[in-house]
Design an enzyme around this catalytic site. Structure first.
Site, PDB file in Angstrom:
ATOM      1  N   GLU A 234      77.073 -21.247  16.516  1.00  0.00           N
ATOM      2  CA  GLU A 234      76.441 -19.935  16.360  1.00  0.00           C
ATOM      3  C   GLU A 234      76.306 -19.521  14.906  1.00  0.00           C
ATOM      4  O   GLU A 234      75.300 -18.926  14.494  1.00  0.00           O
ATOM      5  CB  GLU A 234      77.239 -18.878  17.127  1.00  0.00           C
ATOM      6  CG  GLU A 234      76.580 -17.512  17.150  1.00  0.00           C
ATOM      7  CD  GLU A 234      75.252 -17.521  17.893  1.00  0.00           C
ATOM      8  OE1 GLU A 234      74.217 -17.291  17.224  1.00  0.00           O
ATOM      9  OE2 GLU A 234      75.237 -17.773  19.103  1.00  0.00           O
TER      10      GLU A 234
ATOM     11  N   GLY B 249      74.191 -15.701  10.796  1.00  0.00           N
ATOM     12  CA  GLY B 249      75.508 -15.056  10.769  1.00  0.00           C
ATOM     13  C   GLY B 249      75.949 -14.479  12.088  1.00  0.00           C
ATOM     14  O   GLY B 249      76.090 -15.180  13.091  1.00  0.00           O
TER      15      GLY B 249
ATOM     16  N   GLU C  15      73.976 -18.277  -4.657  1.00  0.00           N
ATOM     17  CA  GLU C  15      74.833 -19.305  -5.250  1.00  0.00           C
ATOM     18  C   GLU C  15      74.479 -19.492  -6.726  1.00  0.00           C
ATOM     19  O   GLU C  15      73.411 -19.088  -7.190  1.00  0.00           O
ATOM     20  CB  GLU C  15      74.631 -20.626  -4.507  1.00  0.00           C
ATOM     21  CG  GLU C  15      74.941 -20.583  -3.026  1.00  0.00           C
ATOM     22  CD  GLU C  15      76.424 -20.426  -2.736  1.00  0.00           C
ATOM     23  OE1 GLU C  15      77.239 -20.726  -3.622  1.00  0.00           O
ATOM     24  OE2 GLU C  15      76.759 -20.000  -1.614  1.00  0.00           O
TER      25      GLU C  15
ATOM     26  N   LYS D  61      67.331 -23.656   9.334  1.00  0.00           N
ATOM     27  CA  LYS D  61      67.609 -22.741  10.452  1.00  0.00           C
ATOM     28  C   LYS D  61      66.420 -22.668  11.402  1.00  0.00           C
ATOM     29  O   LYS D  61      66.590 -22.563  12.624  1.00  0.00           O
ATOM     30  CB  LYS D  61      67.950 -21.363   9.890  1.00  0.00           C
ATOM     31  CG  LYS D  61      69.246 -21.355   9.074  1.00  0.00           C
ATOM     32  CD  LYS D  61      69.443 -20.054   8.314  1.00  0.00           C
ATOM     33  CE  LYS D  61      70.711 -20.091   7.487  1.00  0.00           C
ATOM     34  NZ  LYS D  61      70.882 -18.879   6.658  1.00  0.00           N
TER      35      LYS D  61
ATOM     36  N   GLY E  53      77.859 -13.773   4.468  1.00  0.00           N
ATOM     37  CA  GLY E  53      79.060 -13.065   4.055  1.00  0.00           C
ATOM     38  C   GLY E  53      80.221 -13.411   4.969  1.00  0.00           C
ATOM     39  O   GLY E  53      80.055 -13.949   6.063  1.00  0.00           O
TER      40      GLY E  53
END
Length: 430
Positions: free
Chosen positions: A129, A134, A190, A205, A302
């Protein structure tokens, strides 16, 4: 009460979050699921590093293989990312019949089919998942909530870094490079942001979502990818004046049995719900033949949002163990509900074009002729005033084929009255 031992590979930002929240919410998990989750072993490169966790240091090991092979580990949670180190560990766990929970989108995008076959052959589970968006549970929604639906389309804002950058550029008029530096300071980007800003993270994704929607694990190379690195403020402003907002979307569509998959910046109507998803938030818009339109919205990255997804997967796997029901919901179920993948040159869209033209008679007429010869109809033209002899001209087309647009642009670029490279963005009328 059944105790389930968790072996955690990686204890960075998300791994530390898993430890923290499994401990903090242990009473809630036990009350709701009638089982106890135990962080039994953690594999890290530096066992001496202080991670600010209230946990017995003796459970740390530098040898991830020992963790995977330990007979008392019930679930292997892989949170190191990448492919080279992660893949052999996941394979080893699955071959032993141990279920795996991972947040590793790259591993799945490139090797999902192989890993899912291993899980099936060894009567095990692989849950993922946290690999997409997220904490908004889009994987579970597609696999279970919409299991009875044919999926017509998916639009996804799947990268918080890019969405944050585009929001700041649109709302504050900040330049791309300045916002990128700000995003890096805030931890949204990043140090090497290429995977995000060049669209590859969104493409990985998109590959996962498209595969779940249409029943064949697609190759990443079958997805058209374009990032936001070269977007300029003037195009964001021009889009806004025309009633549009620019978003980086993963786009998945089924038309007449043909599926298209792409990840690139697009103009969407500013009145649409997805246009209002700002900053580091993610959203996935799905249309199914039964449910109609639905949108999931929330933080896509996050520590806490990603941890929430990982912990939910751990609990699902633990319940499977408790009820002796591995593969109750297959990690991926092949079914192929499409006829073929539509190549990018064959897709149809409306287009935003920005040209820098010399201020001479008949220039626009020549541009219109080239577009017309390529079967492209112009919906609107805006010619901006300029102090120089180079006039910025913005054209919005009616629906046209990608191949026709590319052919016309090649001819337009050859005109002596055209300066610089034409800017082309696609429009999705959501």
């Amino acid at each position: 009460m059944r105790k389930v031992n968790i072996g955690l590979i990686g204890c960075g930002n998300v791994g530390a979050g898993v430890v923290k929240w499994v401990q903090k919410n242990s009473d809630l998990i036990e009350a709701r699921c009638n089982m106890q989750l135990e962080i039994a072993k953690i594999a890290v490169k530096n066992v001496q590093k202080d991670r600010g966790l209230s946990i017995d240091q003796s459970i740390f090991t530098a040898d991830a293989s020992t963790l995977v092979n330990a007979p008392d580990i019930d679930i292997v949670v892989e949170l190191i990312g990448g492919i080279d180190e992660a893949k052999p560990l996941v394979i080893s766990a699955l071959k032993q019949g141990k279920p795996v929970v991972t947040a590793n989108k790259s591993l799945l995008a490139f090797h999902g089919a192989e890993l899912f076959k291993l899980a099936e052959d060894n009567n095990s589970d692989i849950y993922y998942e946290a690999s997409v968006a997220g904490g908004i549970s889009i994987i579970k929604y597609l696999k279970e909530g919409l299991v009875g639906n044919h999926i017509n389309l998916i639009y996804g804002i799947l990268n918080g870094t890019c969405n944050y950058i585009l929001t700041r550029m649109a709302q504050n008029g900040e330049k791309f490079d300045d916002v990128l530096k700000e995003a890096q300071k805030l931890g949204f980007a990043e140090a090497d942001p290429g995977l995000d800003i060049d669209g590859h993270d969104t493409a990985h994704k998109t590959c996962i979502l498209a595969s779940l929607a249409y029943g064949e694990w697609f190759e990443v190379d079958s997805i058209y990818v374009e990032g936001i690195r070269n977007l300029e403020l003037q195009d964001i402003h021009n889009a806004s004046e025309a009633g549009y907002t620019i978003k980086l979307l993963g786009i998945i569509k089924l038309n007449s049995g043909r599926v298209q998959m792409r990840a690139h910046p697009v103009l969407v109507p500013s009145t649409s719900l997805i246009a209002k998803v700002d900053n580091e938030f993610n959203a996935v818009w799905v249309n199914g033949d039964i449910v109609g339109d639905a949108m999931l919205y929330g933080r896509g990255a996050g520590q806490d949002p990603t941890t929430s997804a990982v912990v939910a997967d751990i609990i699902d796997v633990a319940l499977n163990i408790k009820c002796n029901s591995a593969n109750r919901v297959a990690a991926f179920q092949p079914h192929k509900s499409y006829s073929k993948v539509l190549p990018m040159p064959e897709i149809s869209s409306r287009y935003y074009l920005r040209l820098s033209l010399e201020d001479k008679p008949s220039v626009l007429a020549n541009i219109a002729r080239i577009l017309g010869d390529a079967n492209i109809s112009i919906a609107s033209v805006v010619q901006k005033e300029s102090d120089s002899n180079k006039l910025p001209v913005i054209l919005i087309t009616h629906t046209a084929k990608e191949a026709d647009i590319n052919s016309a642009i090649e001819k337009i670029e050859d005109l002596s009255v055209v300066h610089g490279n034409p800017i082309i963005l696609r429009i999705e009328d959501i």
